[in-house]
Enzyme design. Sequence first.
Site, PDB file in Angstrom:
ATOM      1  N   THR A   7       0.938  -1.234   0.030  1.00 53.94           N
ATOM      2  CA  THR A   7       0.061   0.114  -0.005  1.00 53.94           C
ATOM      3  C   THR A   7       0.920   1.342  -0.101  1.00 53.94           C
ATOM      4  O   THR A   7       2.085   1.198   0.366  1.00 53.94           O
ATOM      5  CB  THR A   7      -0.798   0.239   1.251  1.00 53.94           C
ATOM      6  OG1 THR A   7      -1.710   1.129   1.001  1.00 53.94           O
ATOM      7  CG2 THR A   7      -0.072   0.038   2.559  1.00 53.94           C
ATOM      8  N   ASP A  68      -7.866  -5.927   0.284  1.00 54.10           N
ATOM      9  CA  ASP A  68      -9.040  -5.255  -0.612  1.00 54.10           C
ATOM     10  C   ASP A  68     -10.108  -5.313   0.127  1.00 54.10           C
ATOM     11  O   ASP A  68     -10.382  -6.115   1.059  1.00 54.10           O
ATOM     12  CB  ASP A  68      -9.004  -5.888  -1.843  1.00 54.10           C
ATOM     13  CG  ASP A  68      -9.783  -5.146  -2.924  1.00 54.10           C
ATOM     14  OD1 ASP A  68      -9.606  -3.826  -2.840  1.00 54.10           O
ATOM     15  OD2 ASP A  68     -10.489  -5.499  -4.053  1.00 54.10           O
ATOM     16  N   GLY A 149     -13.518   7.455   2.005  1.00 53.14           N
ATOM     17  CA  GLY A 149     -14.306   6.478   1.407  1.00 53.14           C
ATOM     18  C   GLY A 149     -15.705   6.631   1.991  1.00 53.14           C
ATOM     19  O   GLY A 149     -16.244   7.804   1.808  1.00 53.14           O
ATOM     20  N   ASP A 151     -17.236   6.429   5.053  1.00 50.06           N
ATOM     21  CA  ASP A 151     -17.236   6.348   6.358  1.00 50.06           C
ATOM     22  C   ASP A 151     -18.543   7.350   6.477  1.00 50.06           C
ATOM     23  O   ASP A 151     -19.271   7.003   7.499  1.00 50.06           O
ATOM     24  CB  ASP A 151     -16.083   6.709   6.940  1.00 50.06           C
ATOM     25  CG  ASP A 151     -15.168   5.574   6.813  1.00 50.06           C
ATOM     26  OD1 ASP A 151     -15.328   4.741   6.210  1.00 50.06           O
ATOM     27  OD2 ASP A 151     -13.670   6.089   7.511  1.00 50.06           O
ATOM     28  N   LYS A 171     -12.825   3.731  16.042  1.00 54.78           N
ATOM     29  CA  LYS A 171     -13.303   3.328  14.550  1.00 54.78           C
ATOM     30  C   LYS A 171     -12.314   1.757  14.310  1.00 54.78           C
ATOM     31  O   LYS A 171     -12.802   0.852  13.924  1.00 54.78           O
ATOM     32  CB  LYS A 171     -12.959   3.906  13.341  1.00 54.78           C
ATOM     33  CG  LYS A 171     -13.299   3.398  12.010  1.00 54.78           C
ATOM     34  CD  LYS A 171     -12.767   4.095  10.930  1.00 54.78           C
ATOM     35  CE  LYS A 171     -12.807   3.452   9.514  1.00 54.78           C
ATOM     36  NZ  LYS A 171     -12.256   4.174   8.434  1.00 54.78           N
TER      37      LYS A 171
END
Length: 194
Positions: A7, A68, A149, A151, A171
């Site tokens: 990543t 992923d 994203g 969230d 989270k």
Amino acid sequence: MKLVFATNNPHKLQEISHLLSNSIELLSLNDINCNDEIPENQETLEGNAAEKSFYIYNKYGFNCFADDTGLEIEALNGEPGVYSARYAGDERSAENNMNLVLEKLAKIKNRKARFRTVISLVIDGHEIQFEGIVDGQILEEKRGKTGFGYDPIFQPEESHLSFAEMPMEEKSKISHRGRAVQKLVEYLIQHKDN
């Protein structure tokens, strides 16, 4: 033991190195001078994670793991799923993706959804996968400013807050990625001396 995390996301790297024991040295793609556009051409999260980790292992020779993640919405037959990042188009705009989901669910009562992360770990050419799932629902509007994203429109079952309203620590404790990483970390710690 050296392990590459496939990543370039510094948040993901930080989150994971924080959980790993000191006996494991976590390397980023930058650390191994990999600037490649790593392929993600598979139709499943499992396939994409494996494609990424084997790409690094085969090309650079490092033990590696890749992840992923997809948002799977029950009323949309599991969409956006493996296409979560580019649901509303190739520019990968989180805003557009969220708007498209909200639009598609506008007249739908069933808001059930889940985030699912699959991690593919390749050590000495052998692969093992770990999965993390968090169930929840899609909100009717965006809430909160943190996270990334989807969230702001996802509320996990364990909370009355959206992921984007939670502090990162909170989270991480319940998130899909956190759960998959926990399994990965437990496995690595158990097997580090083998």
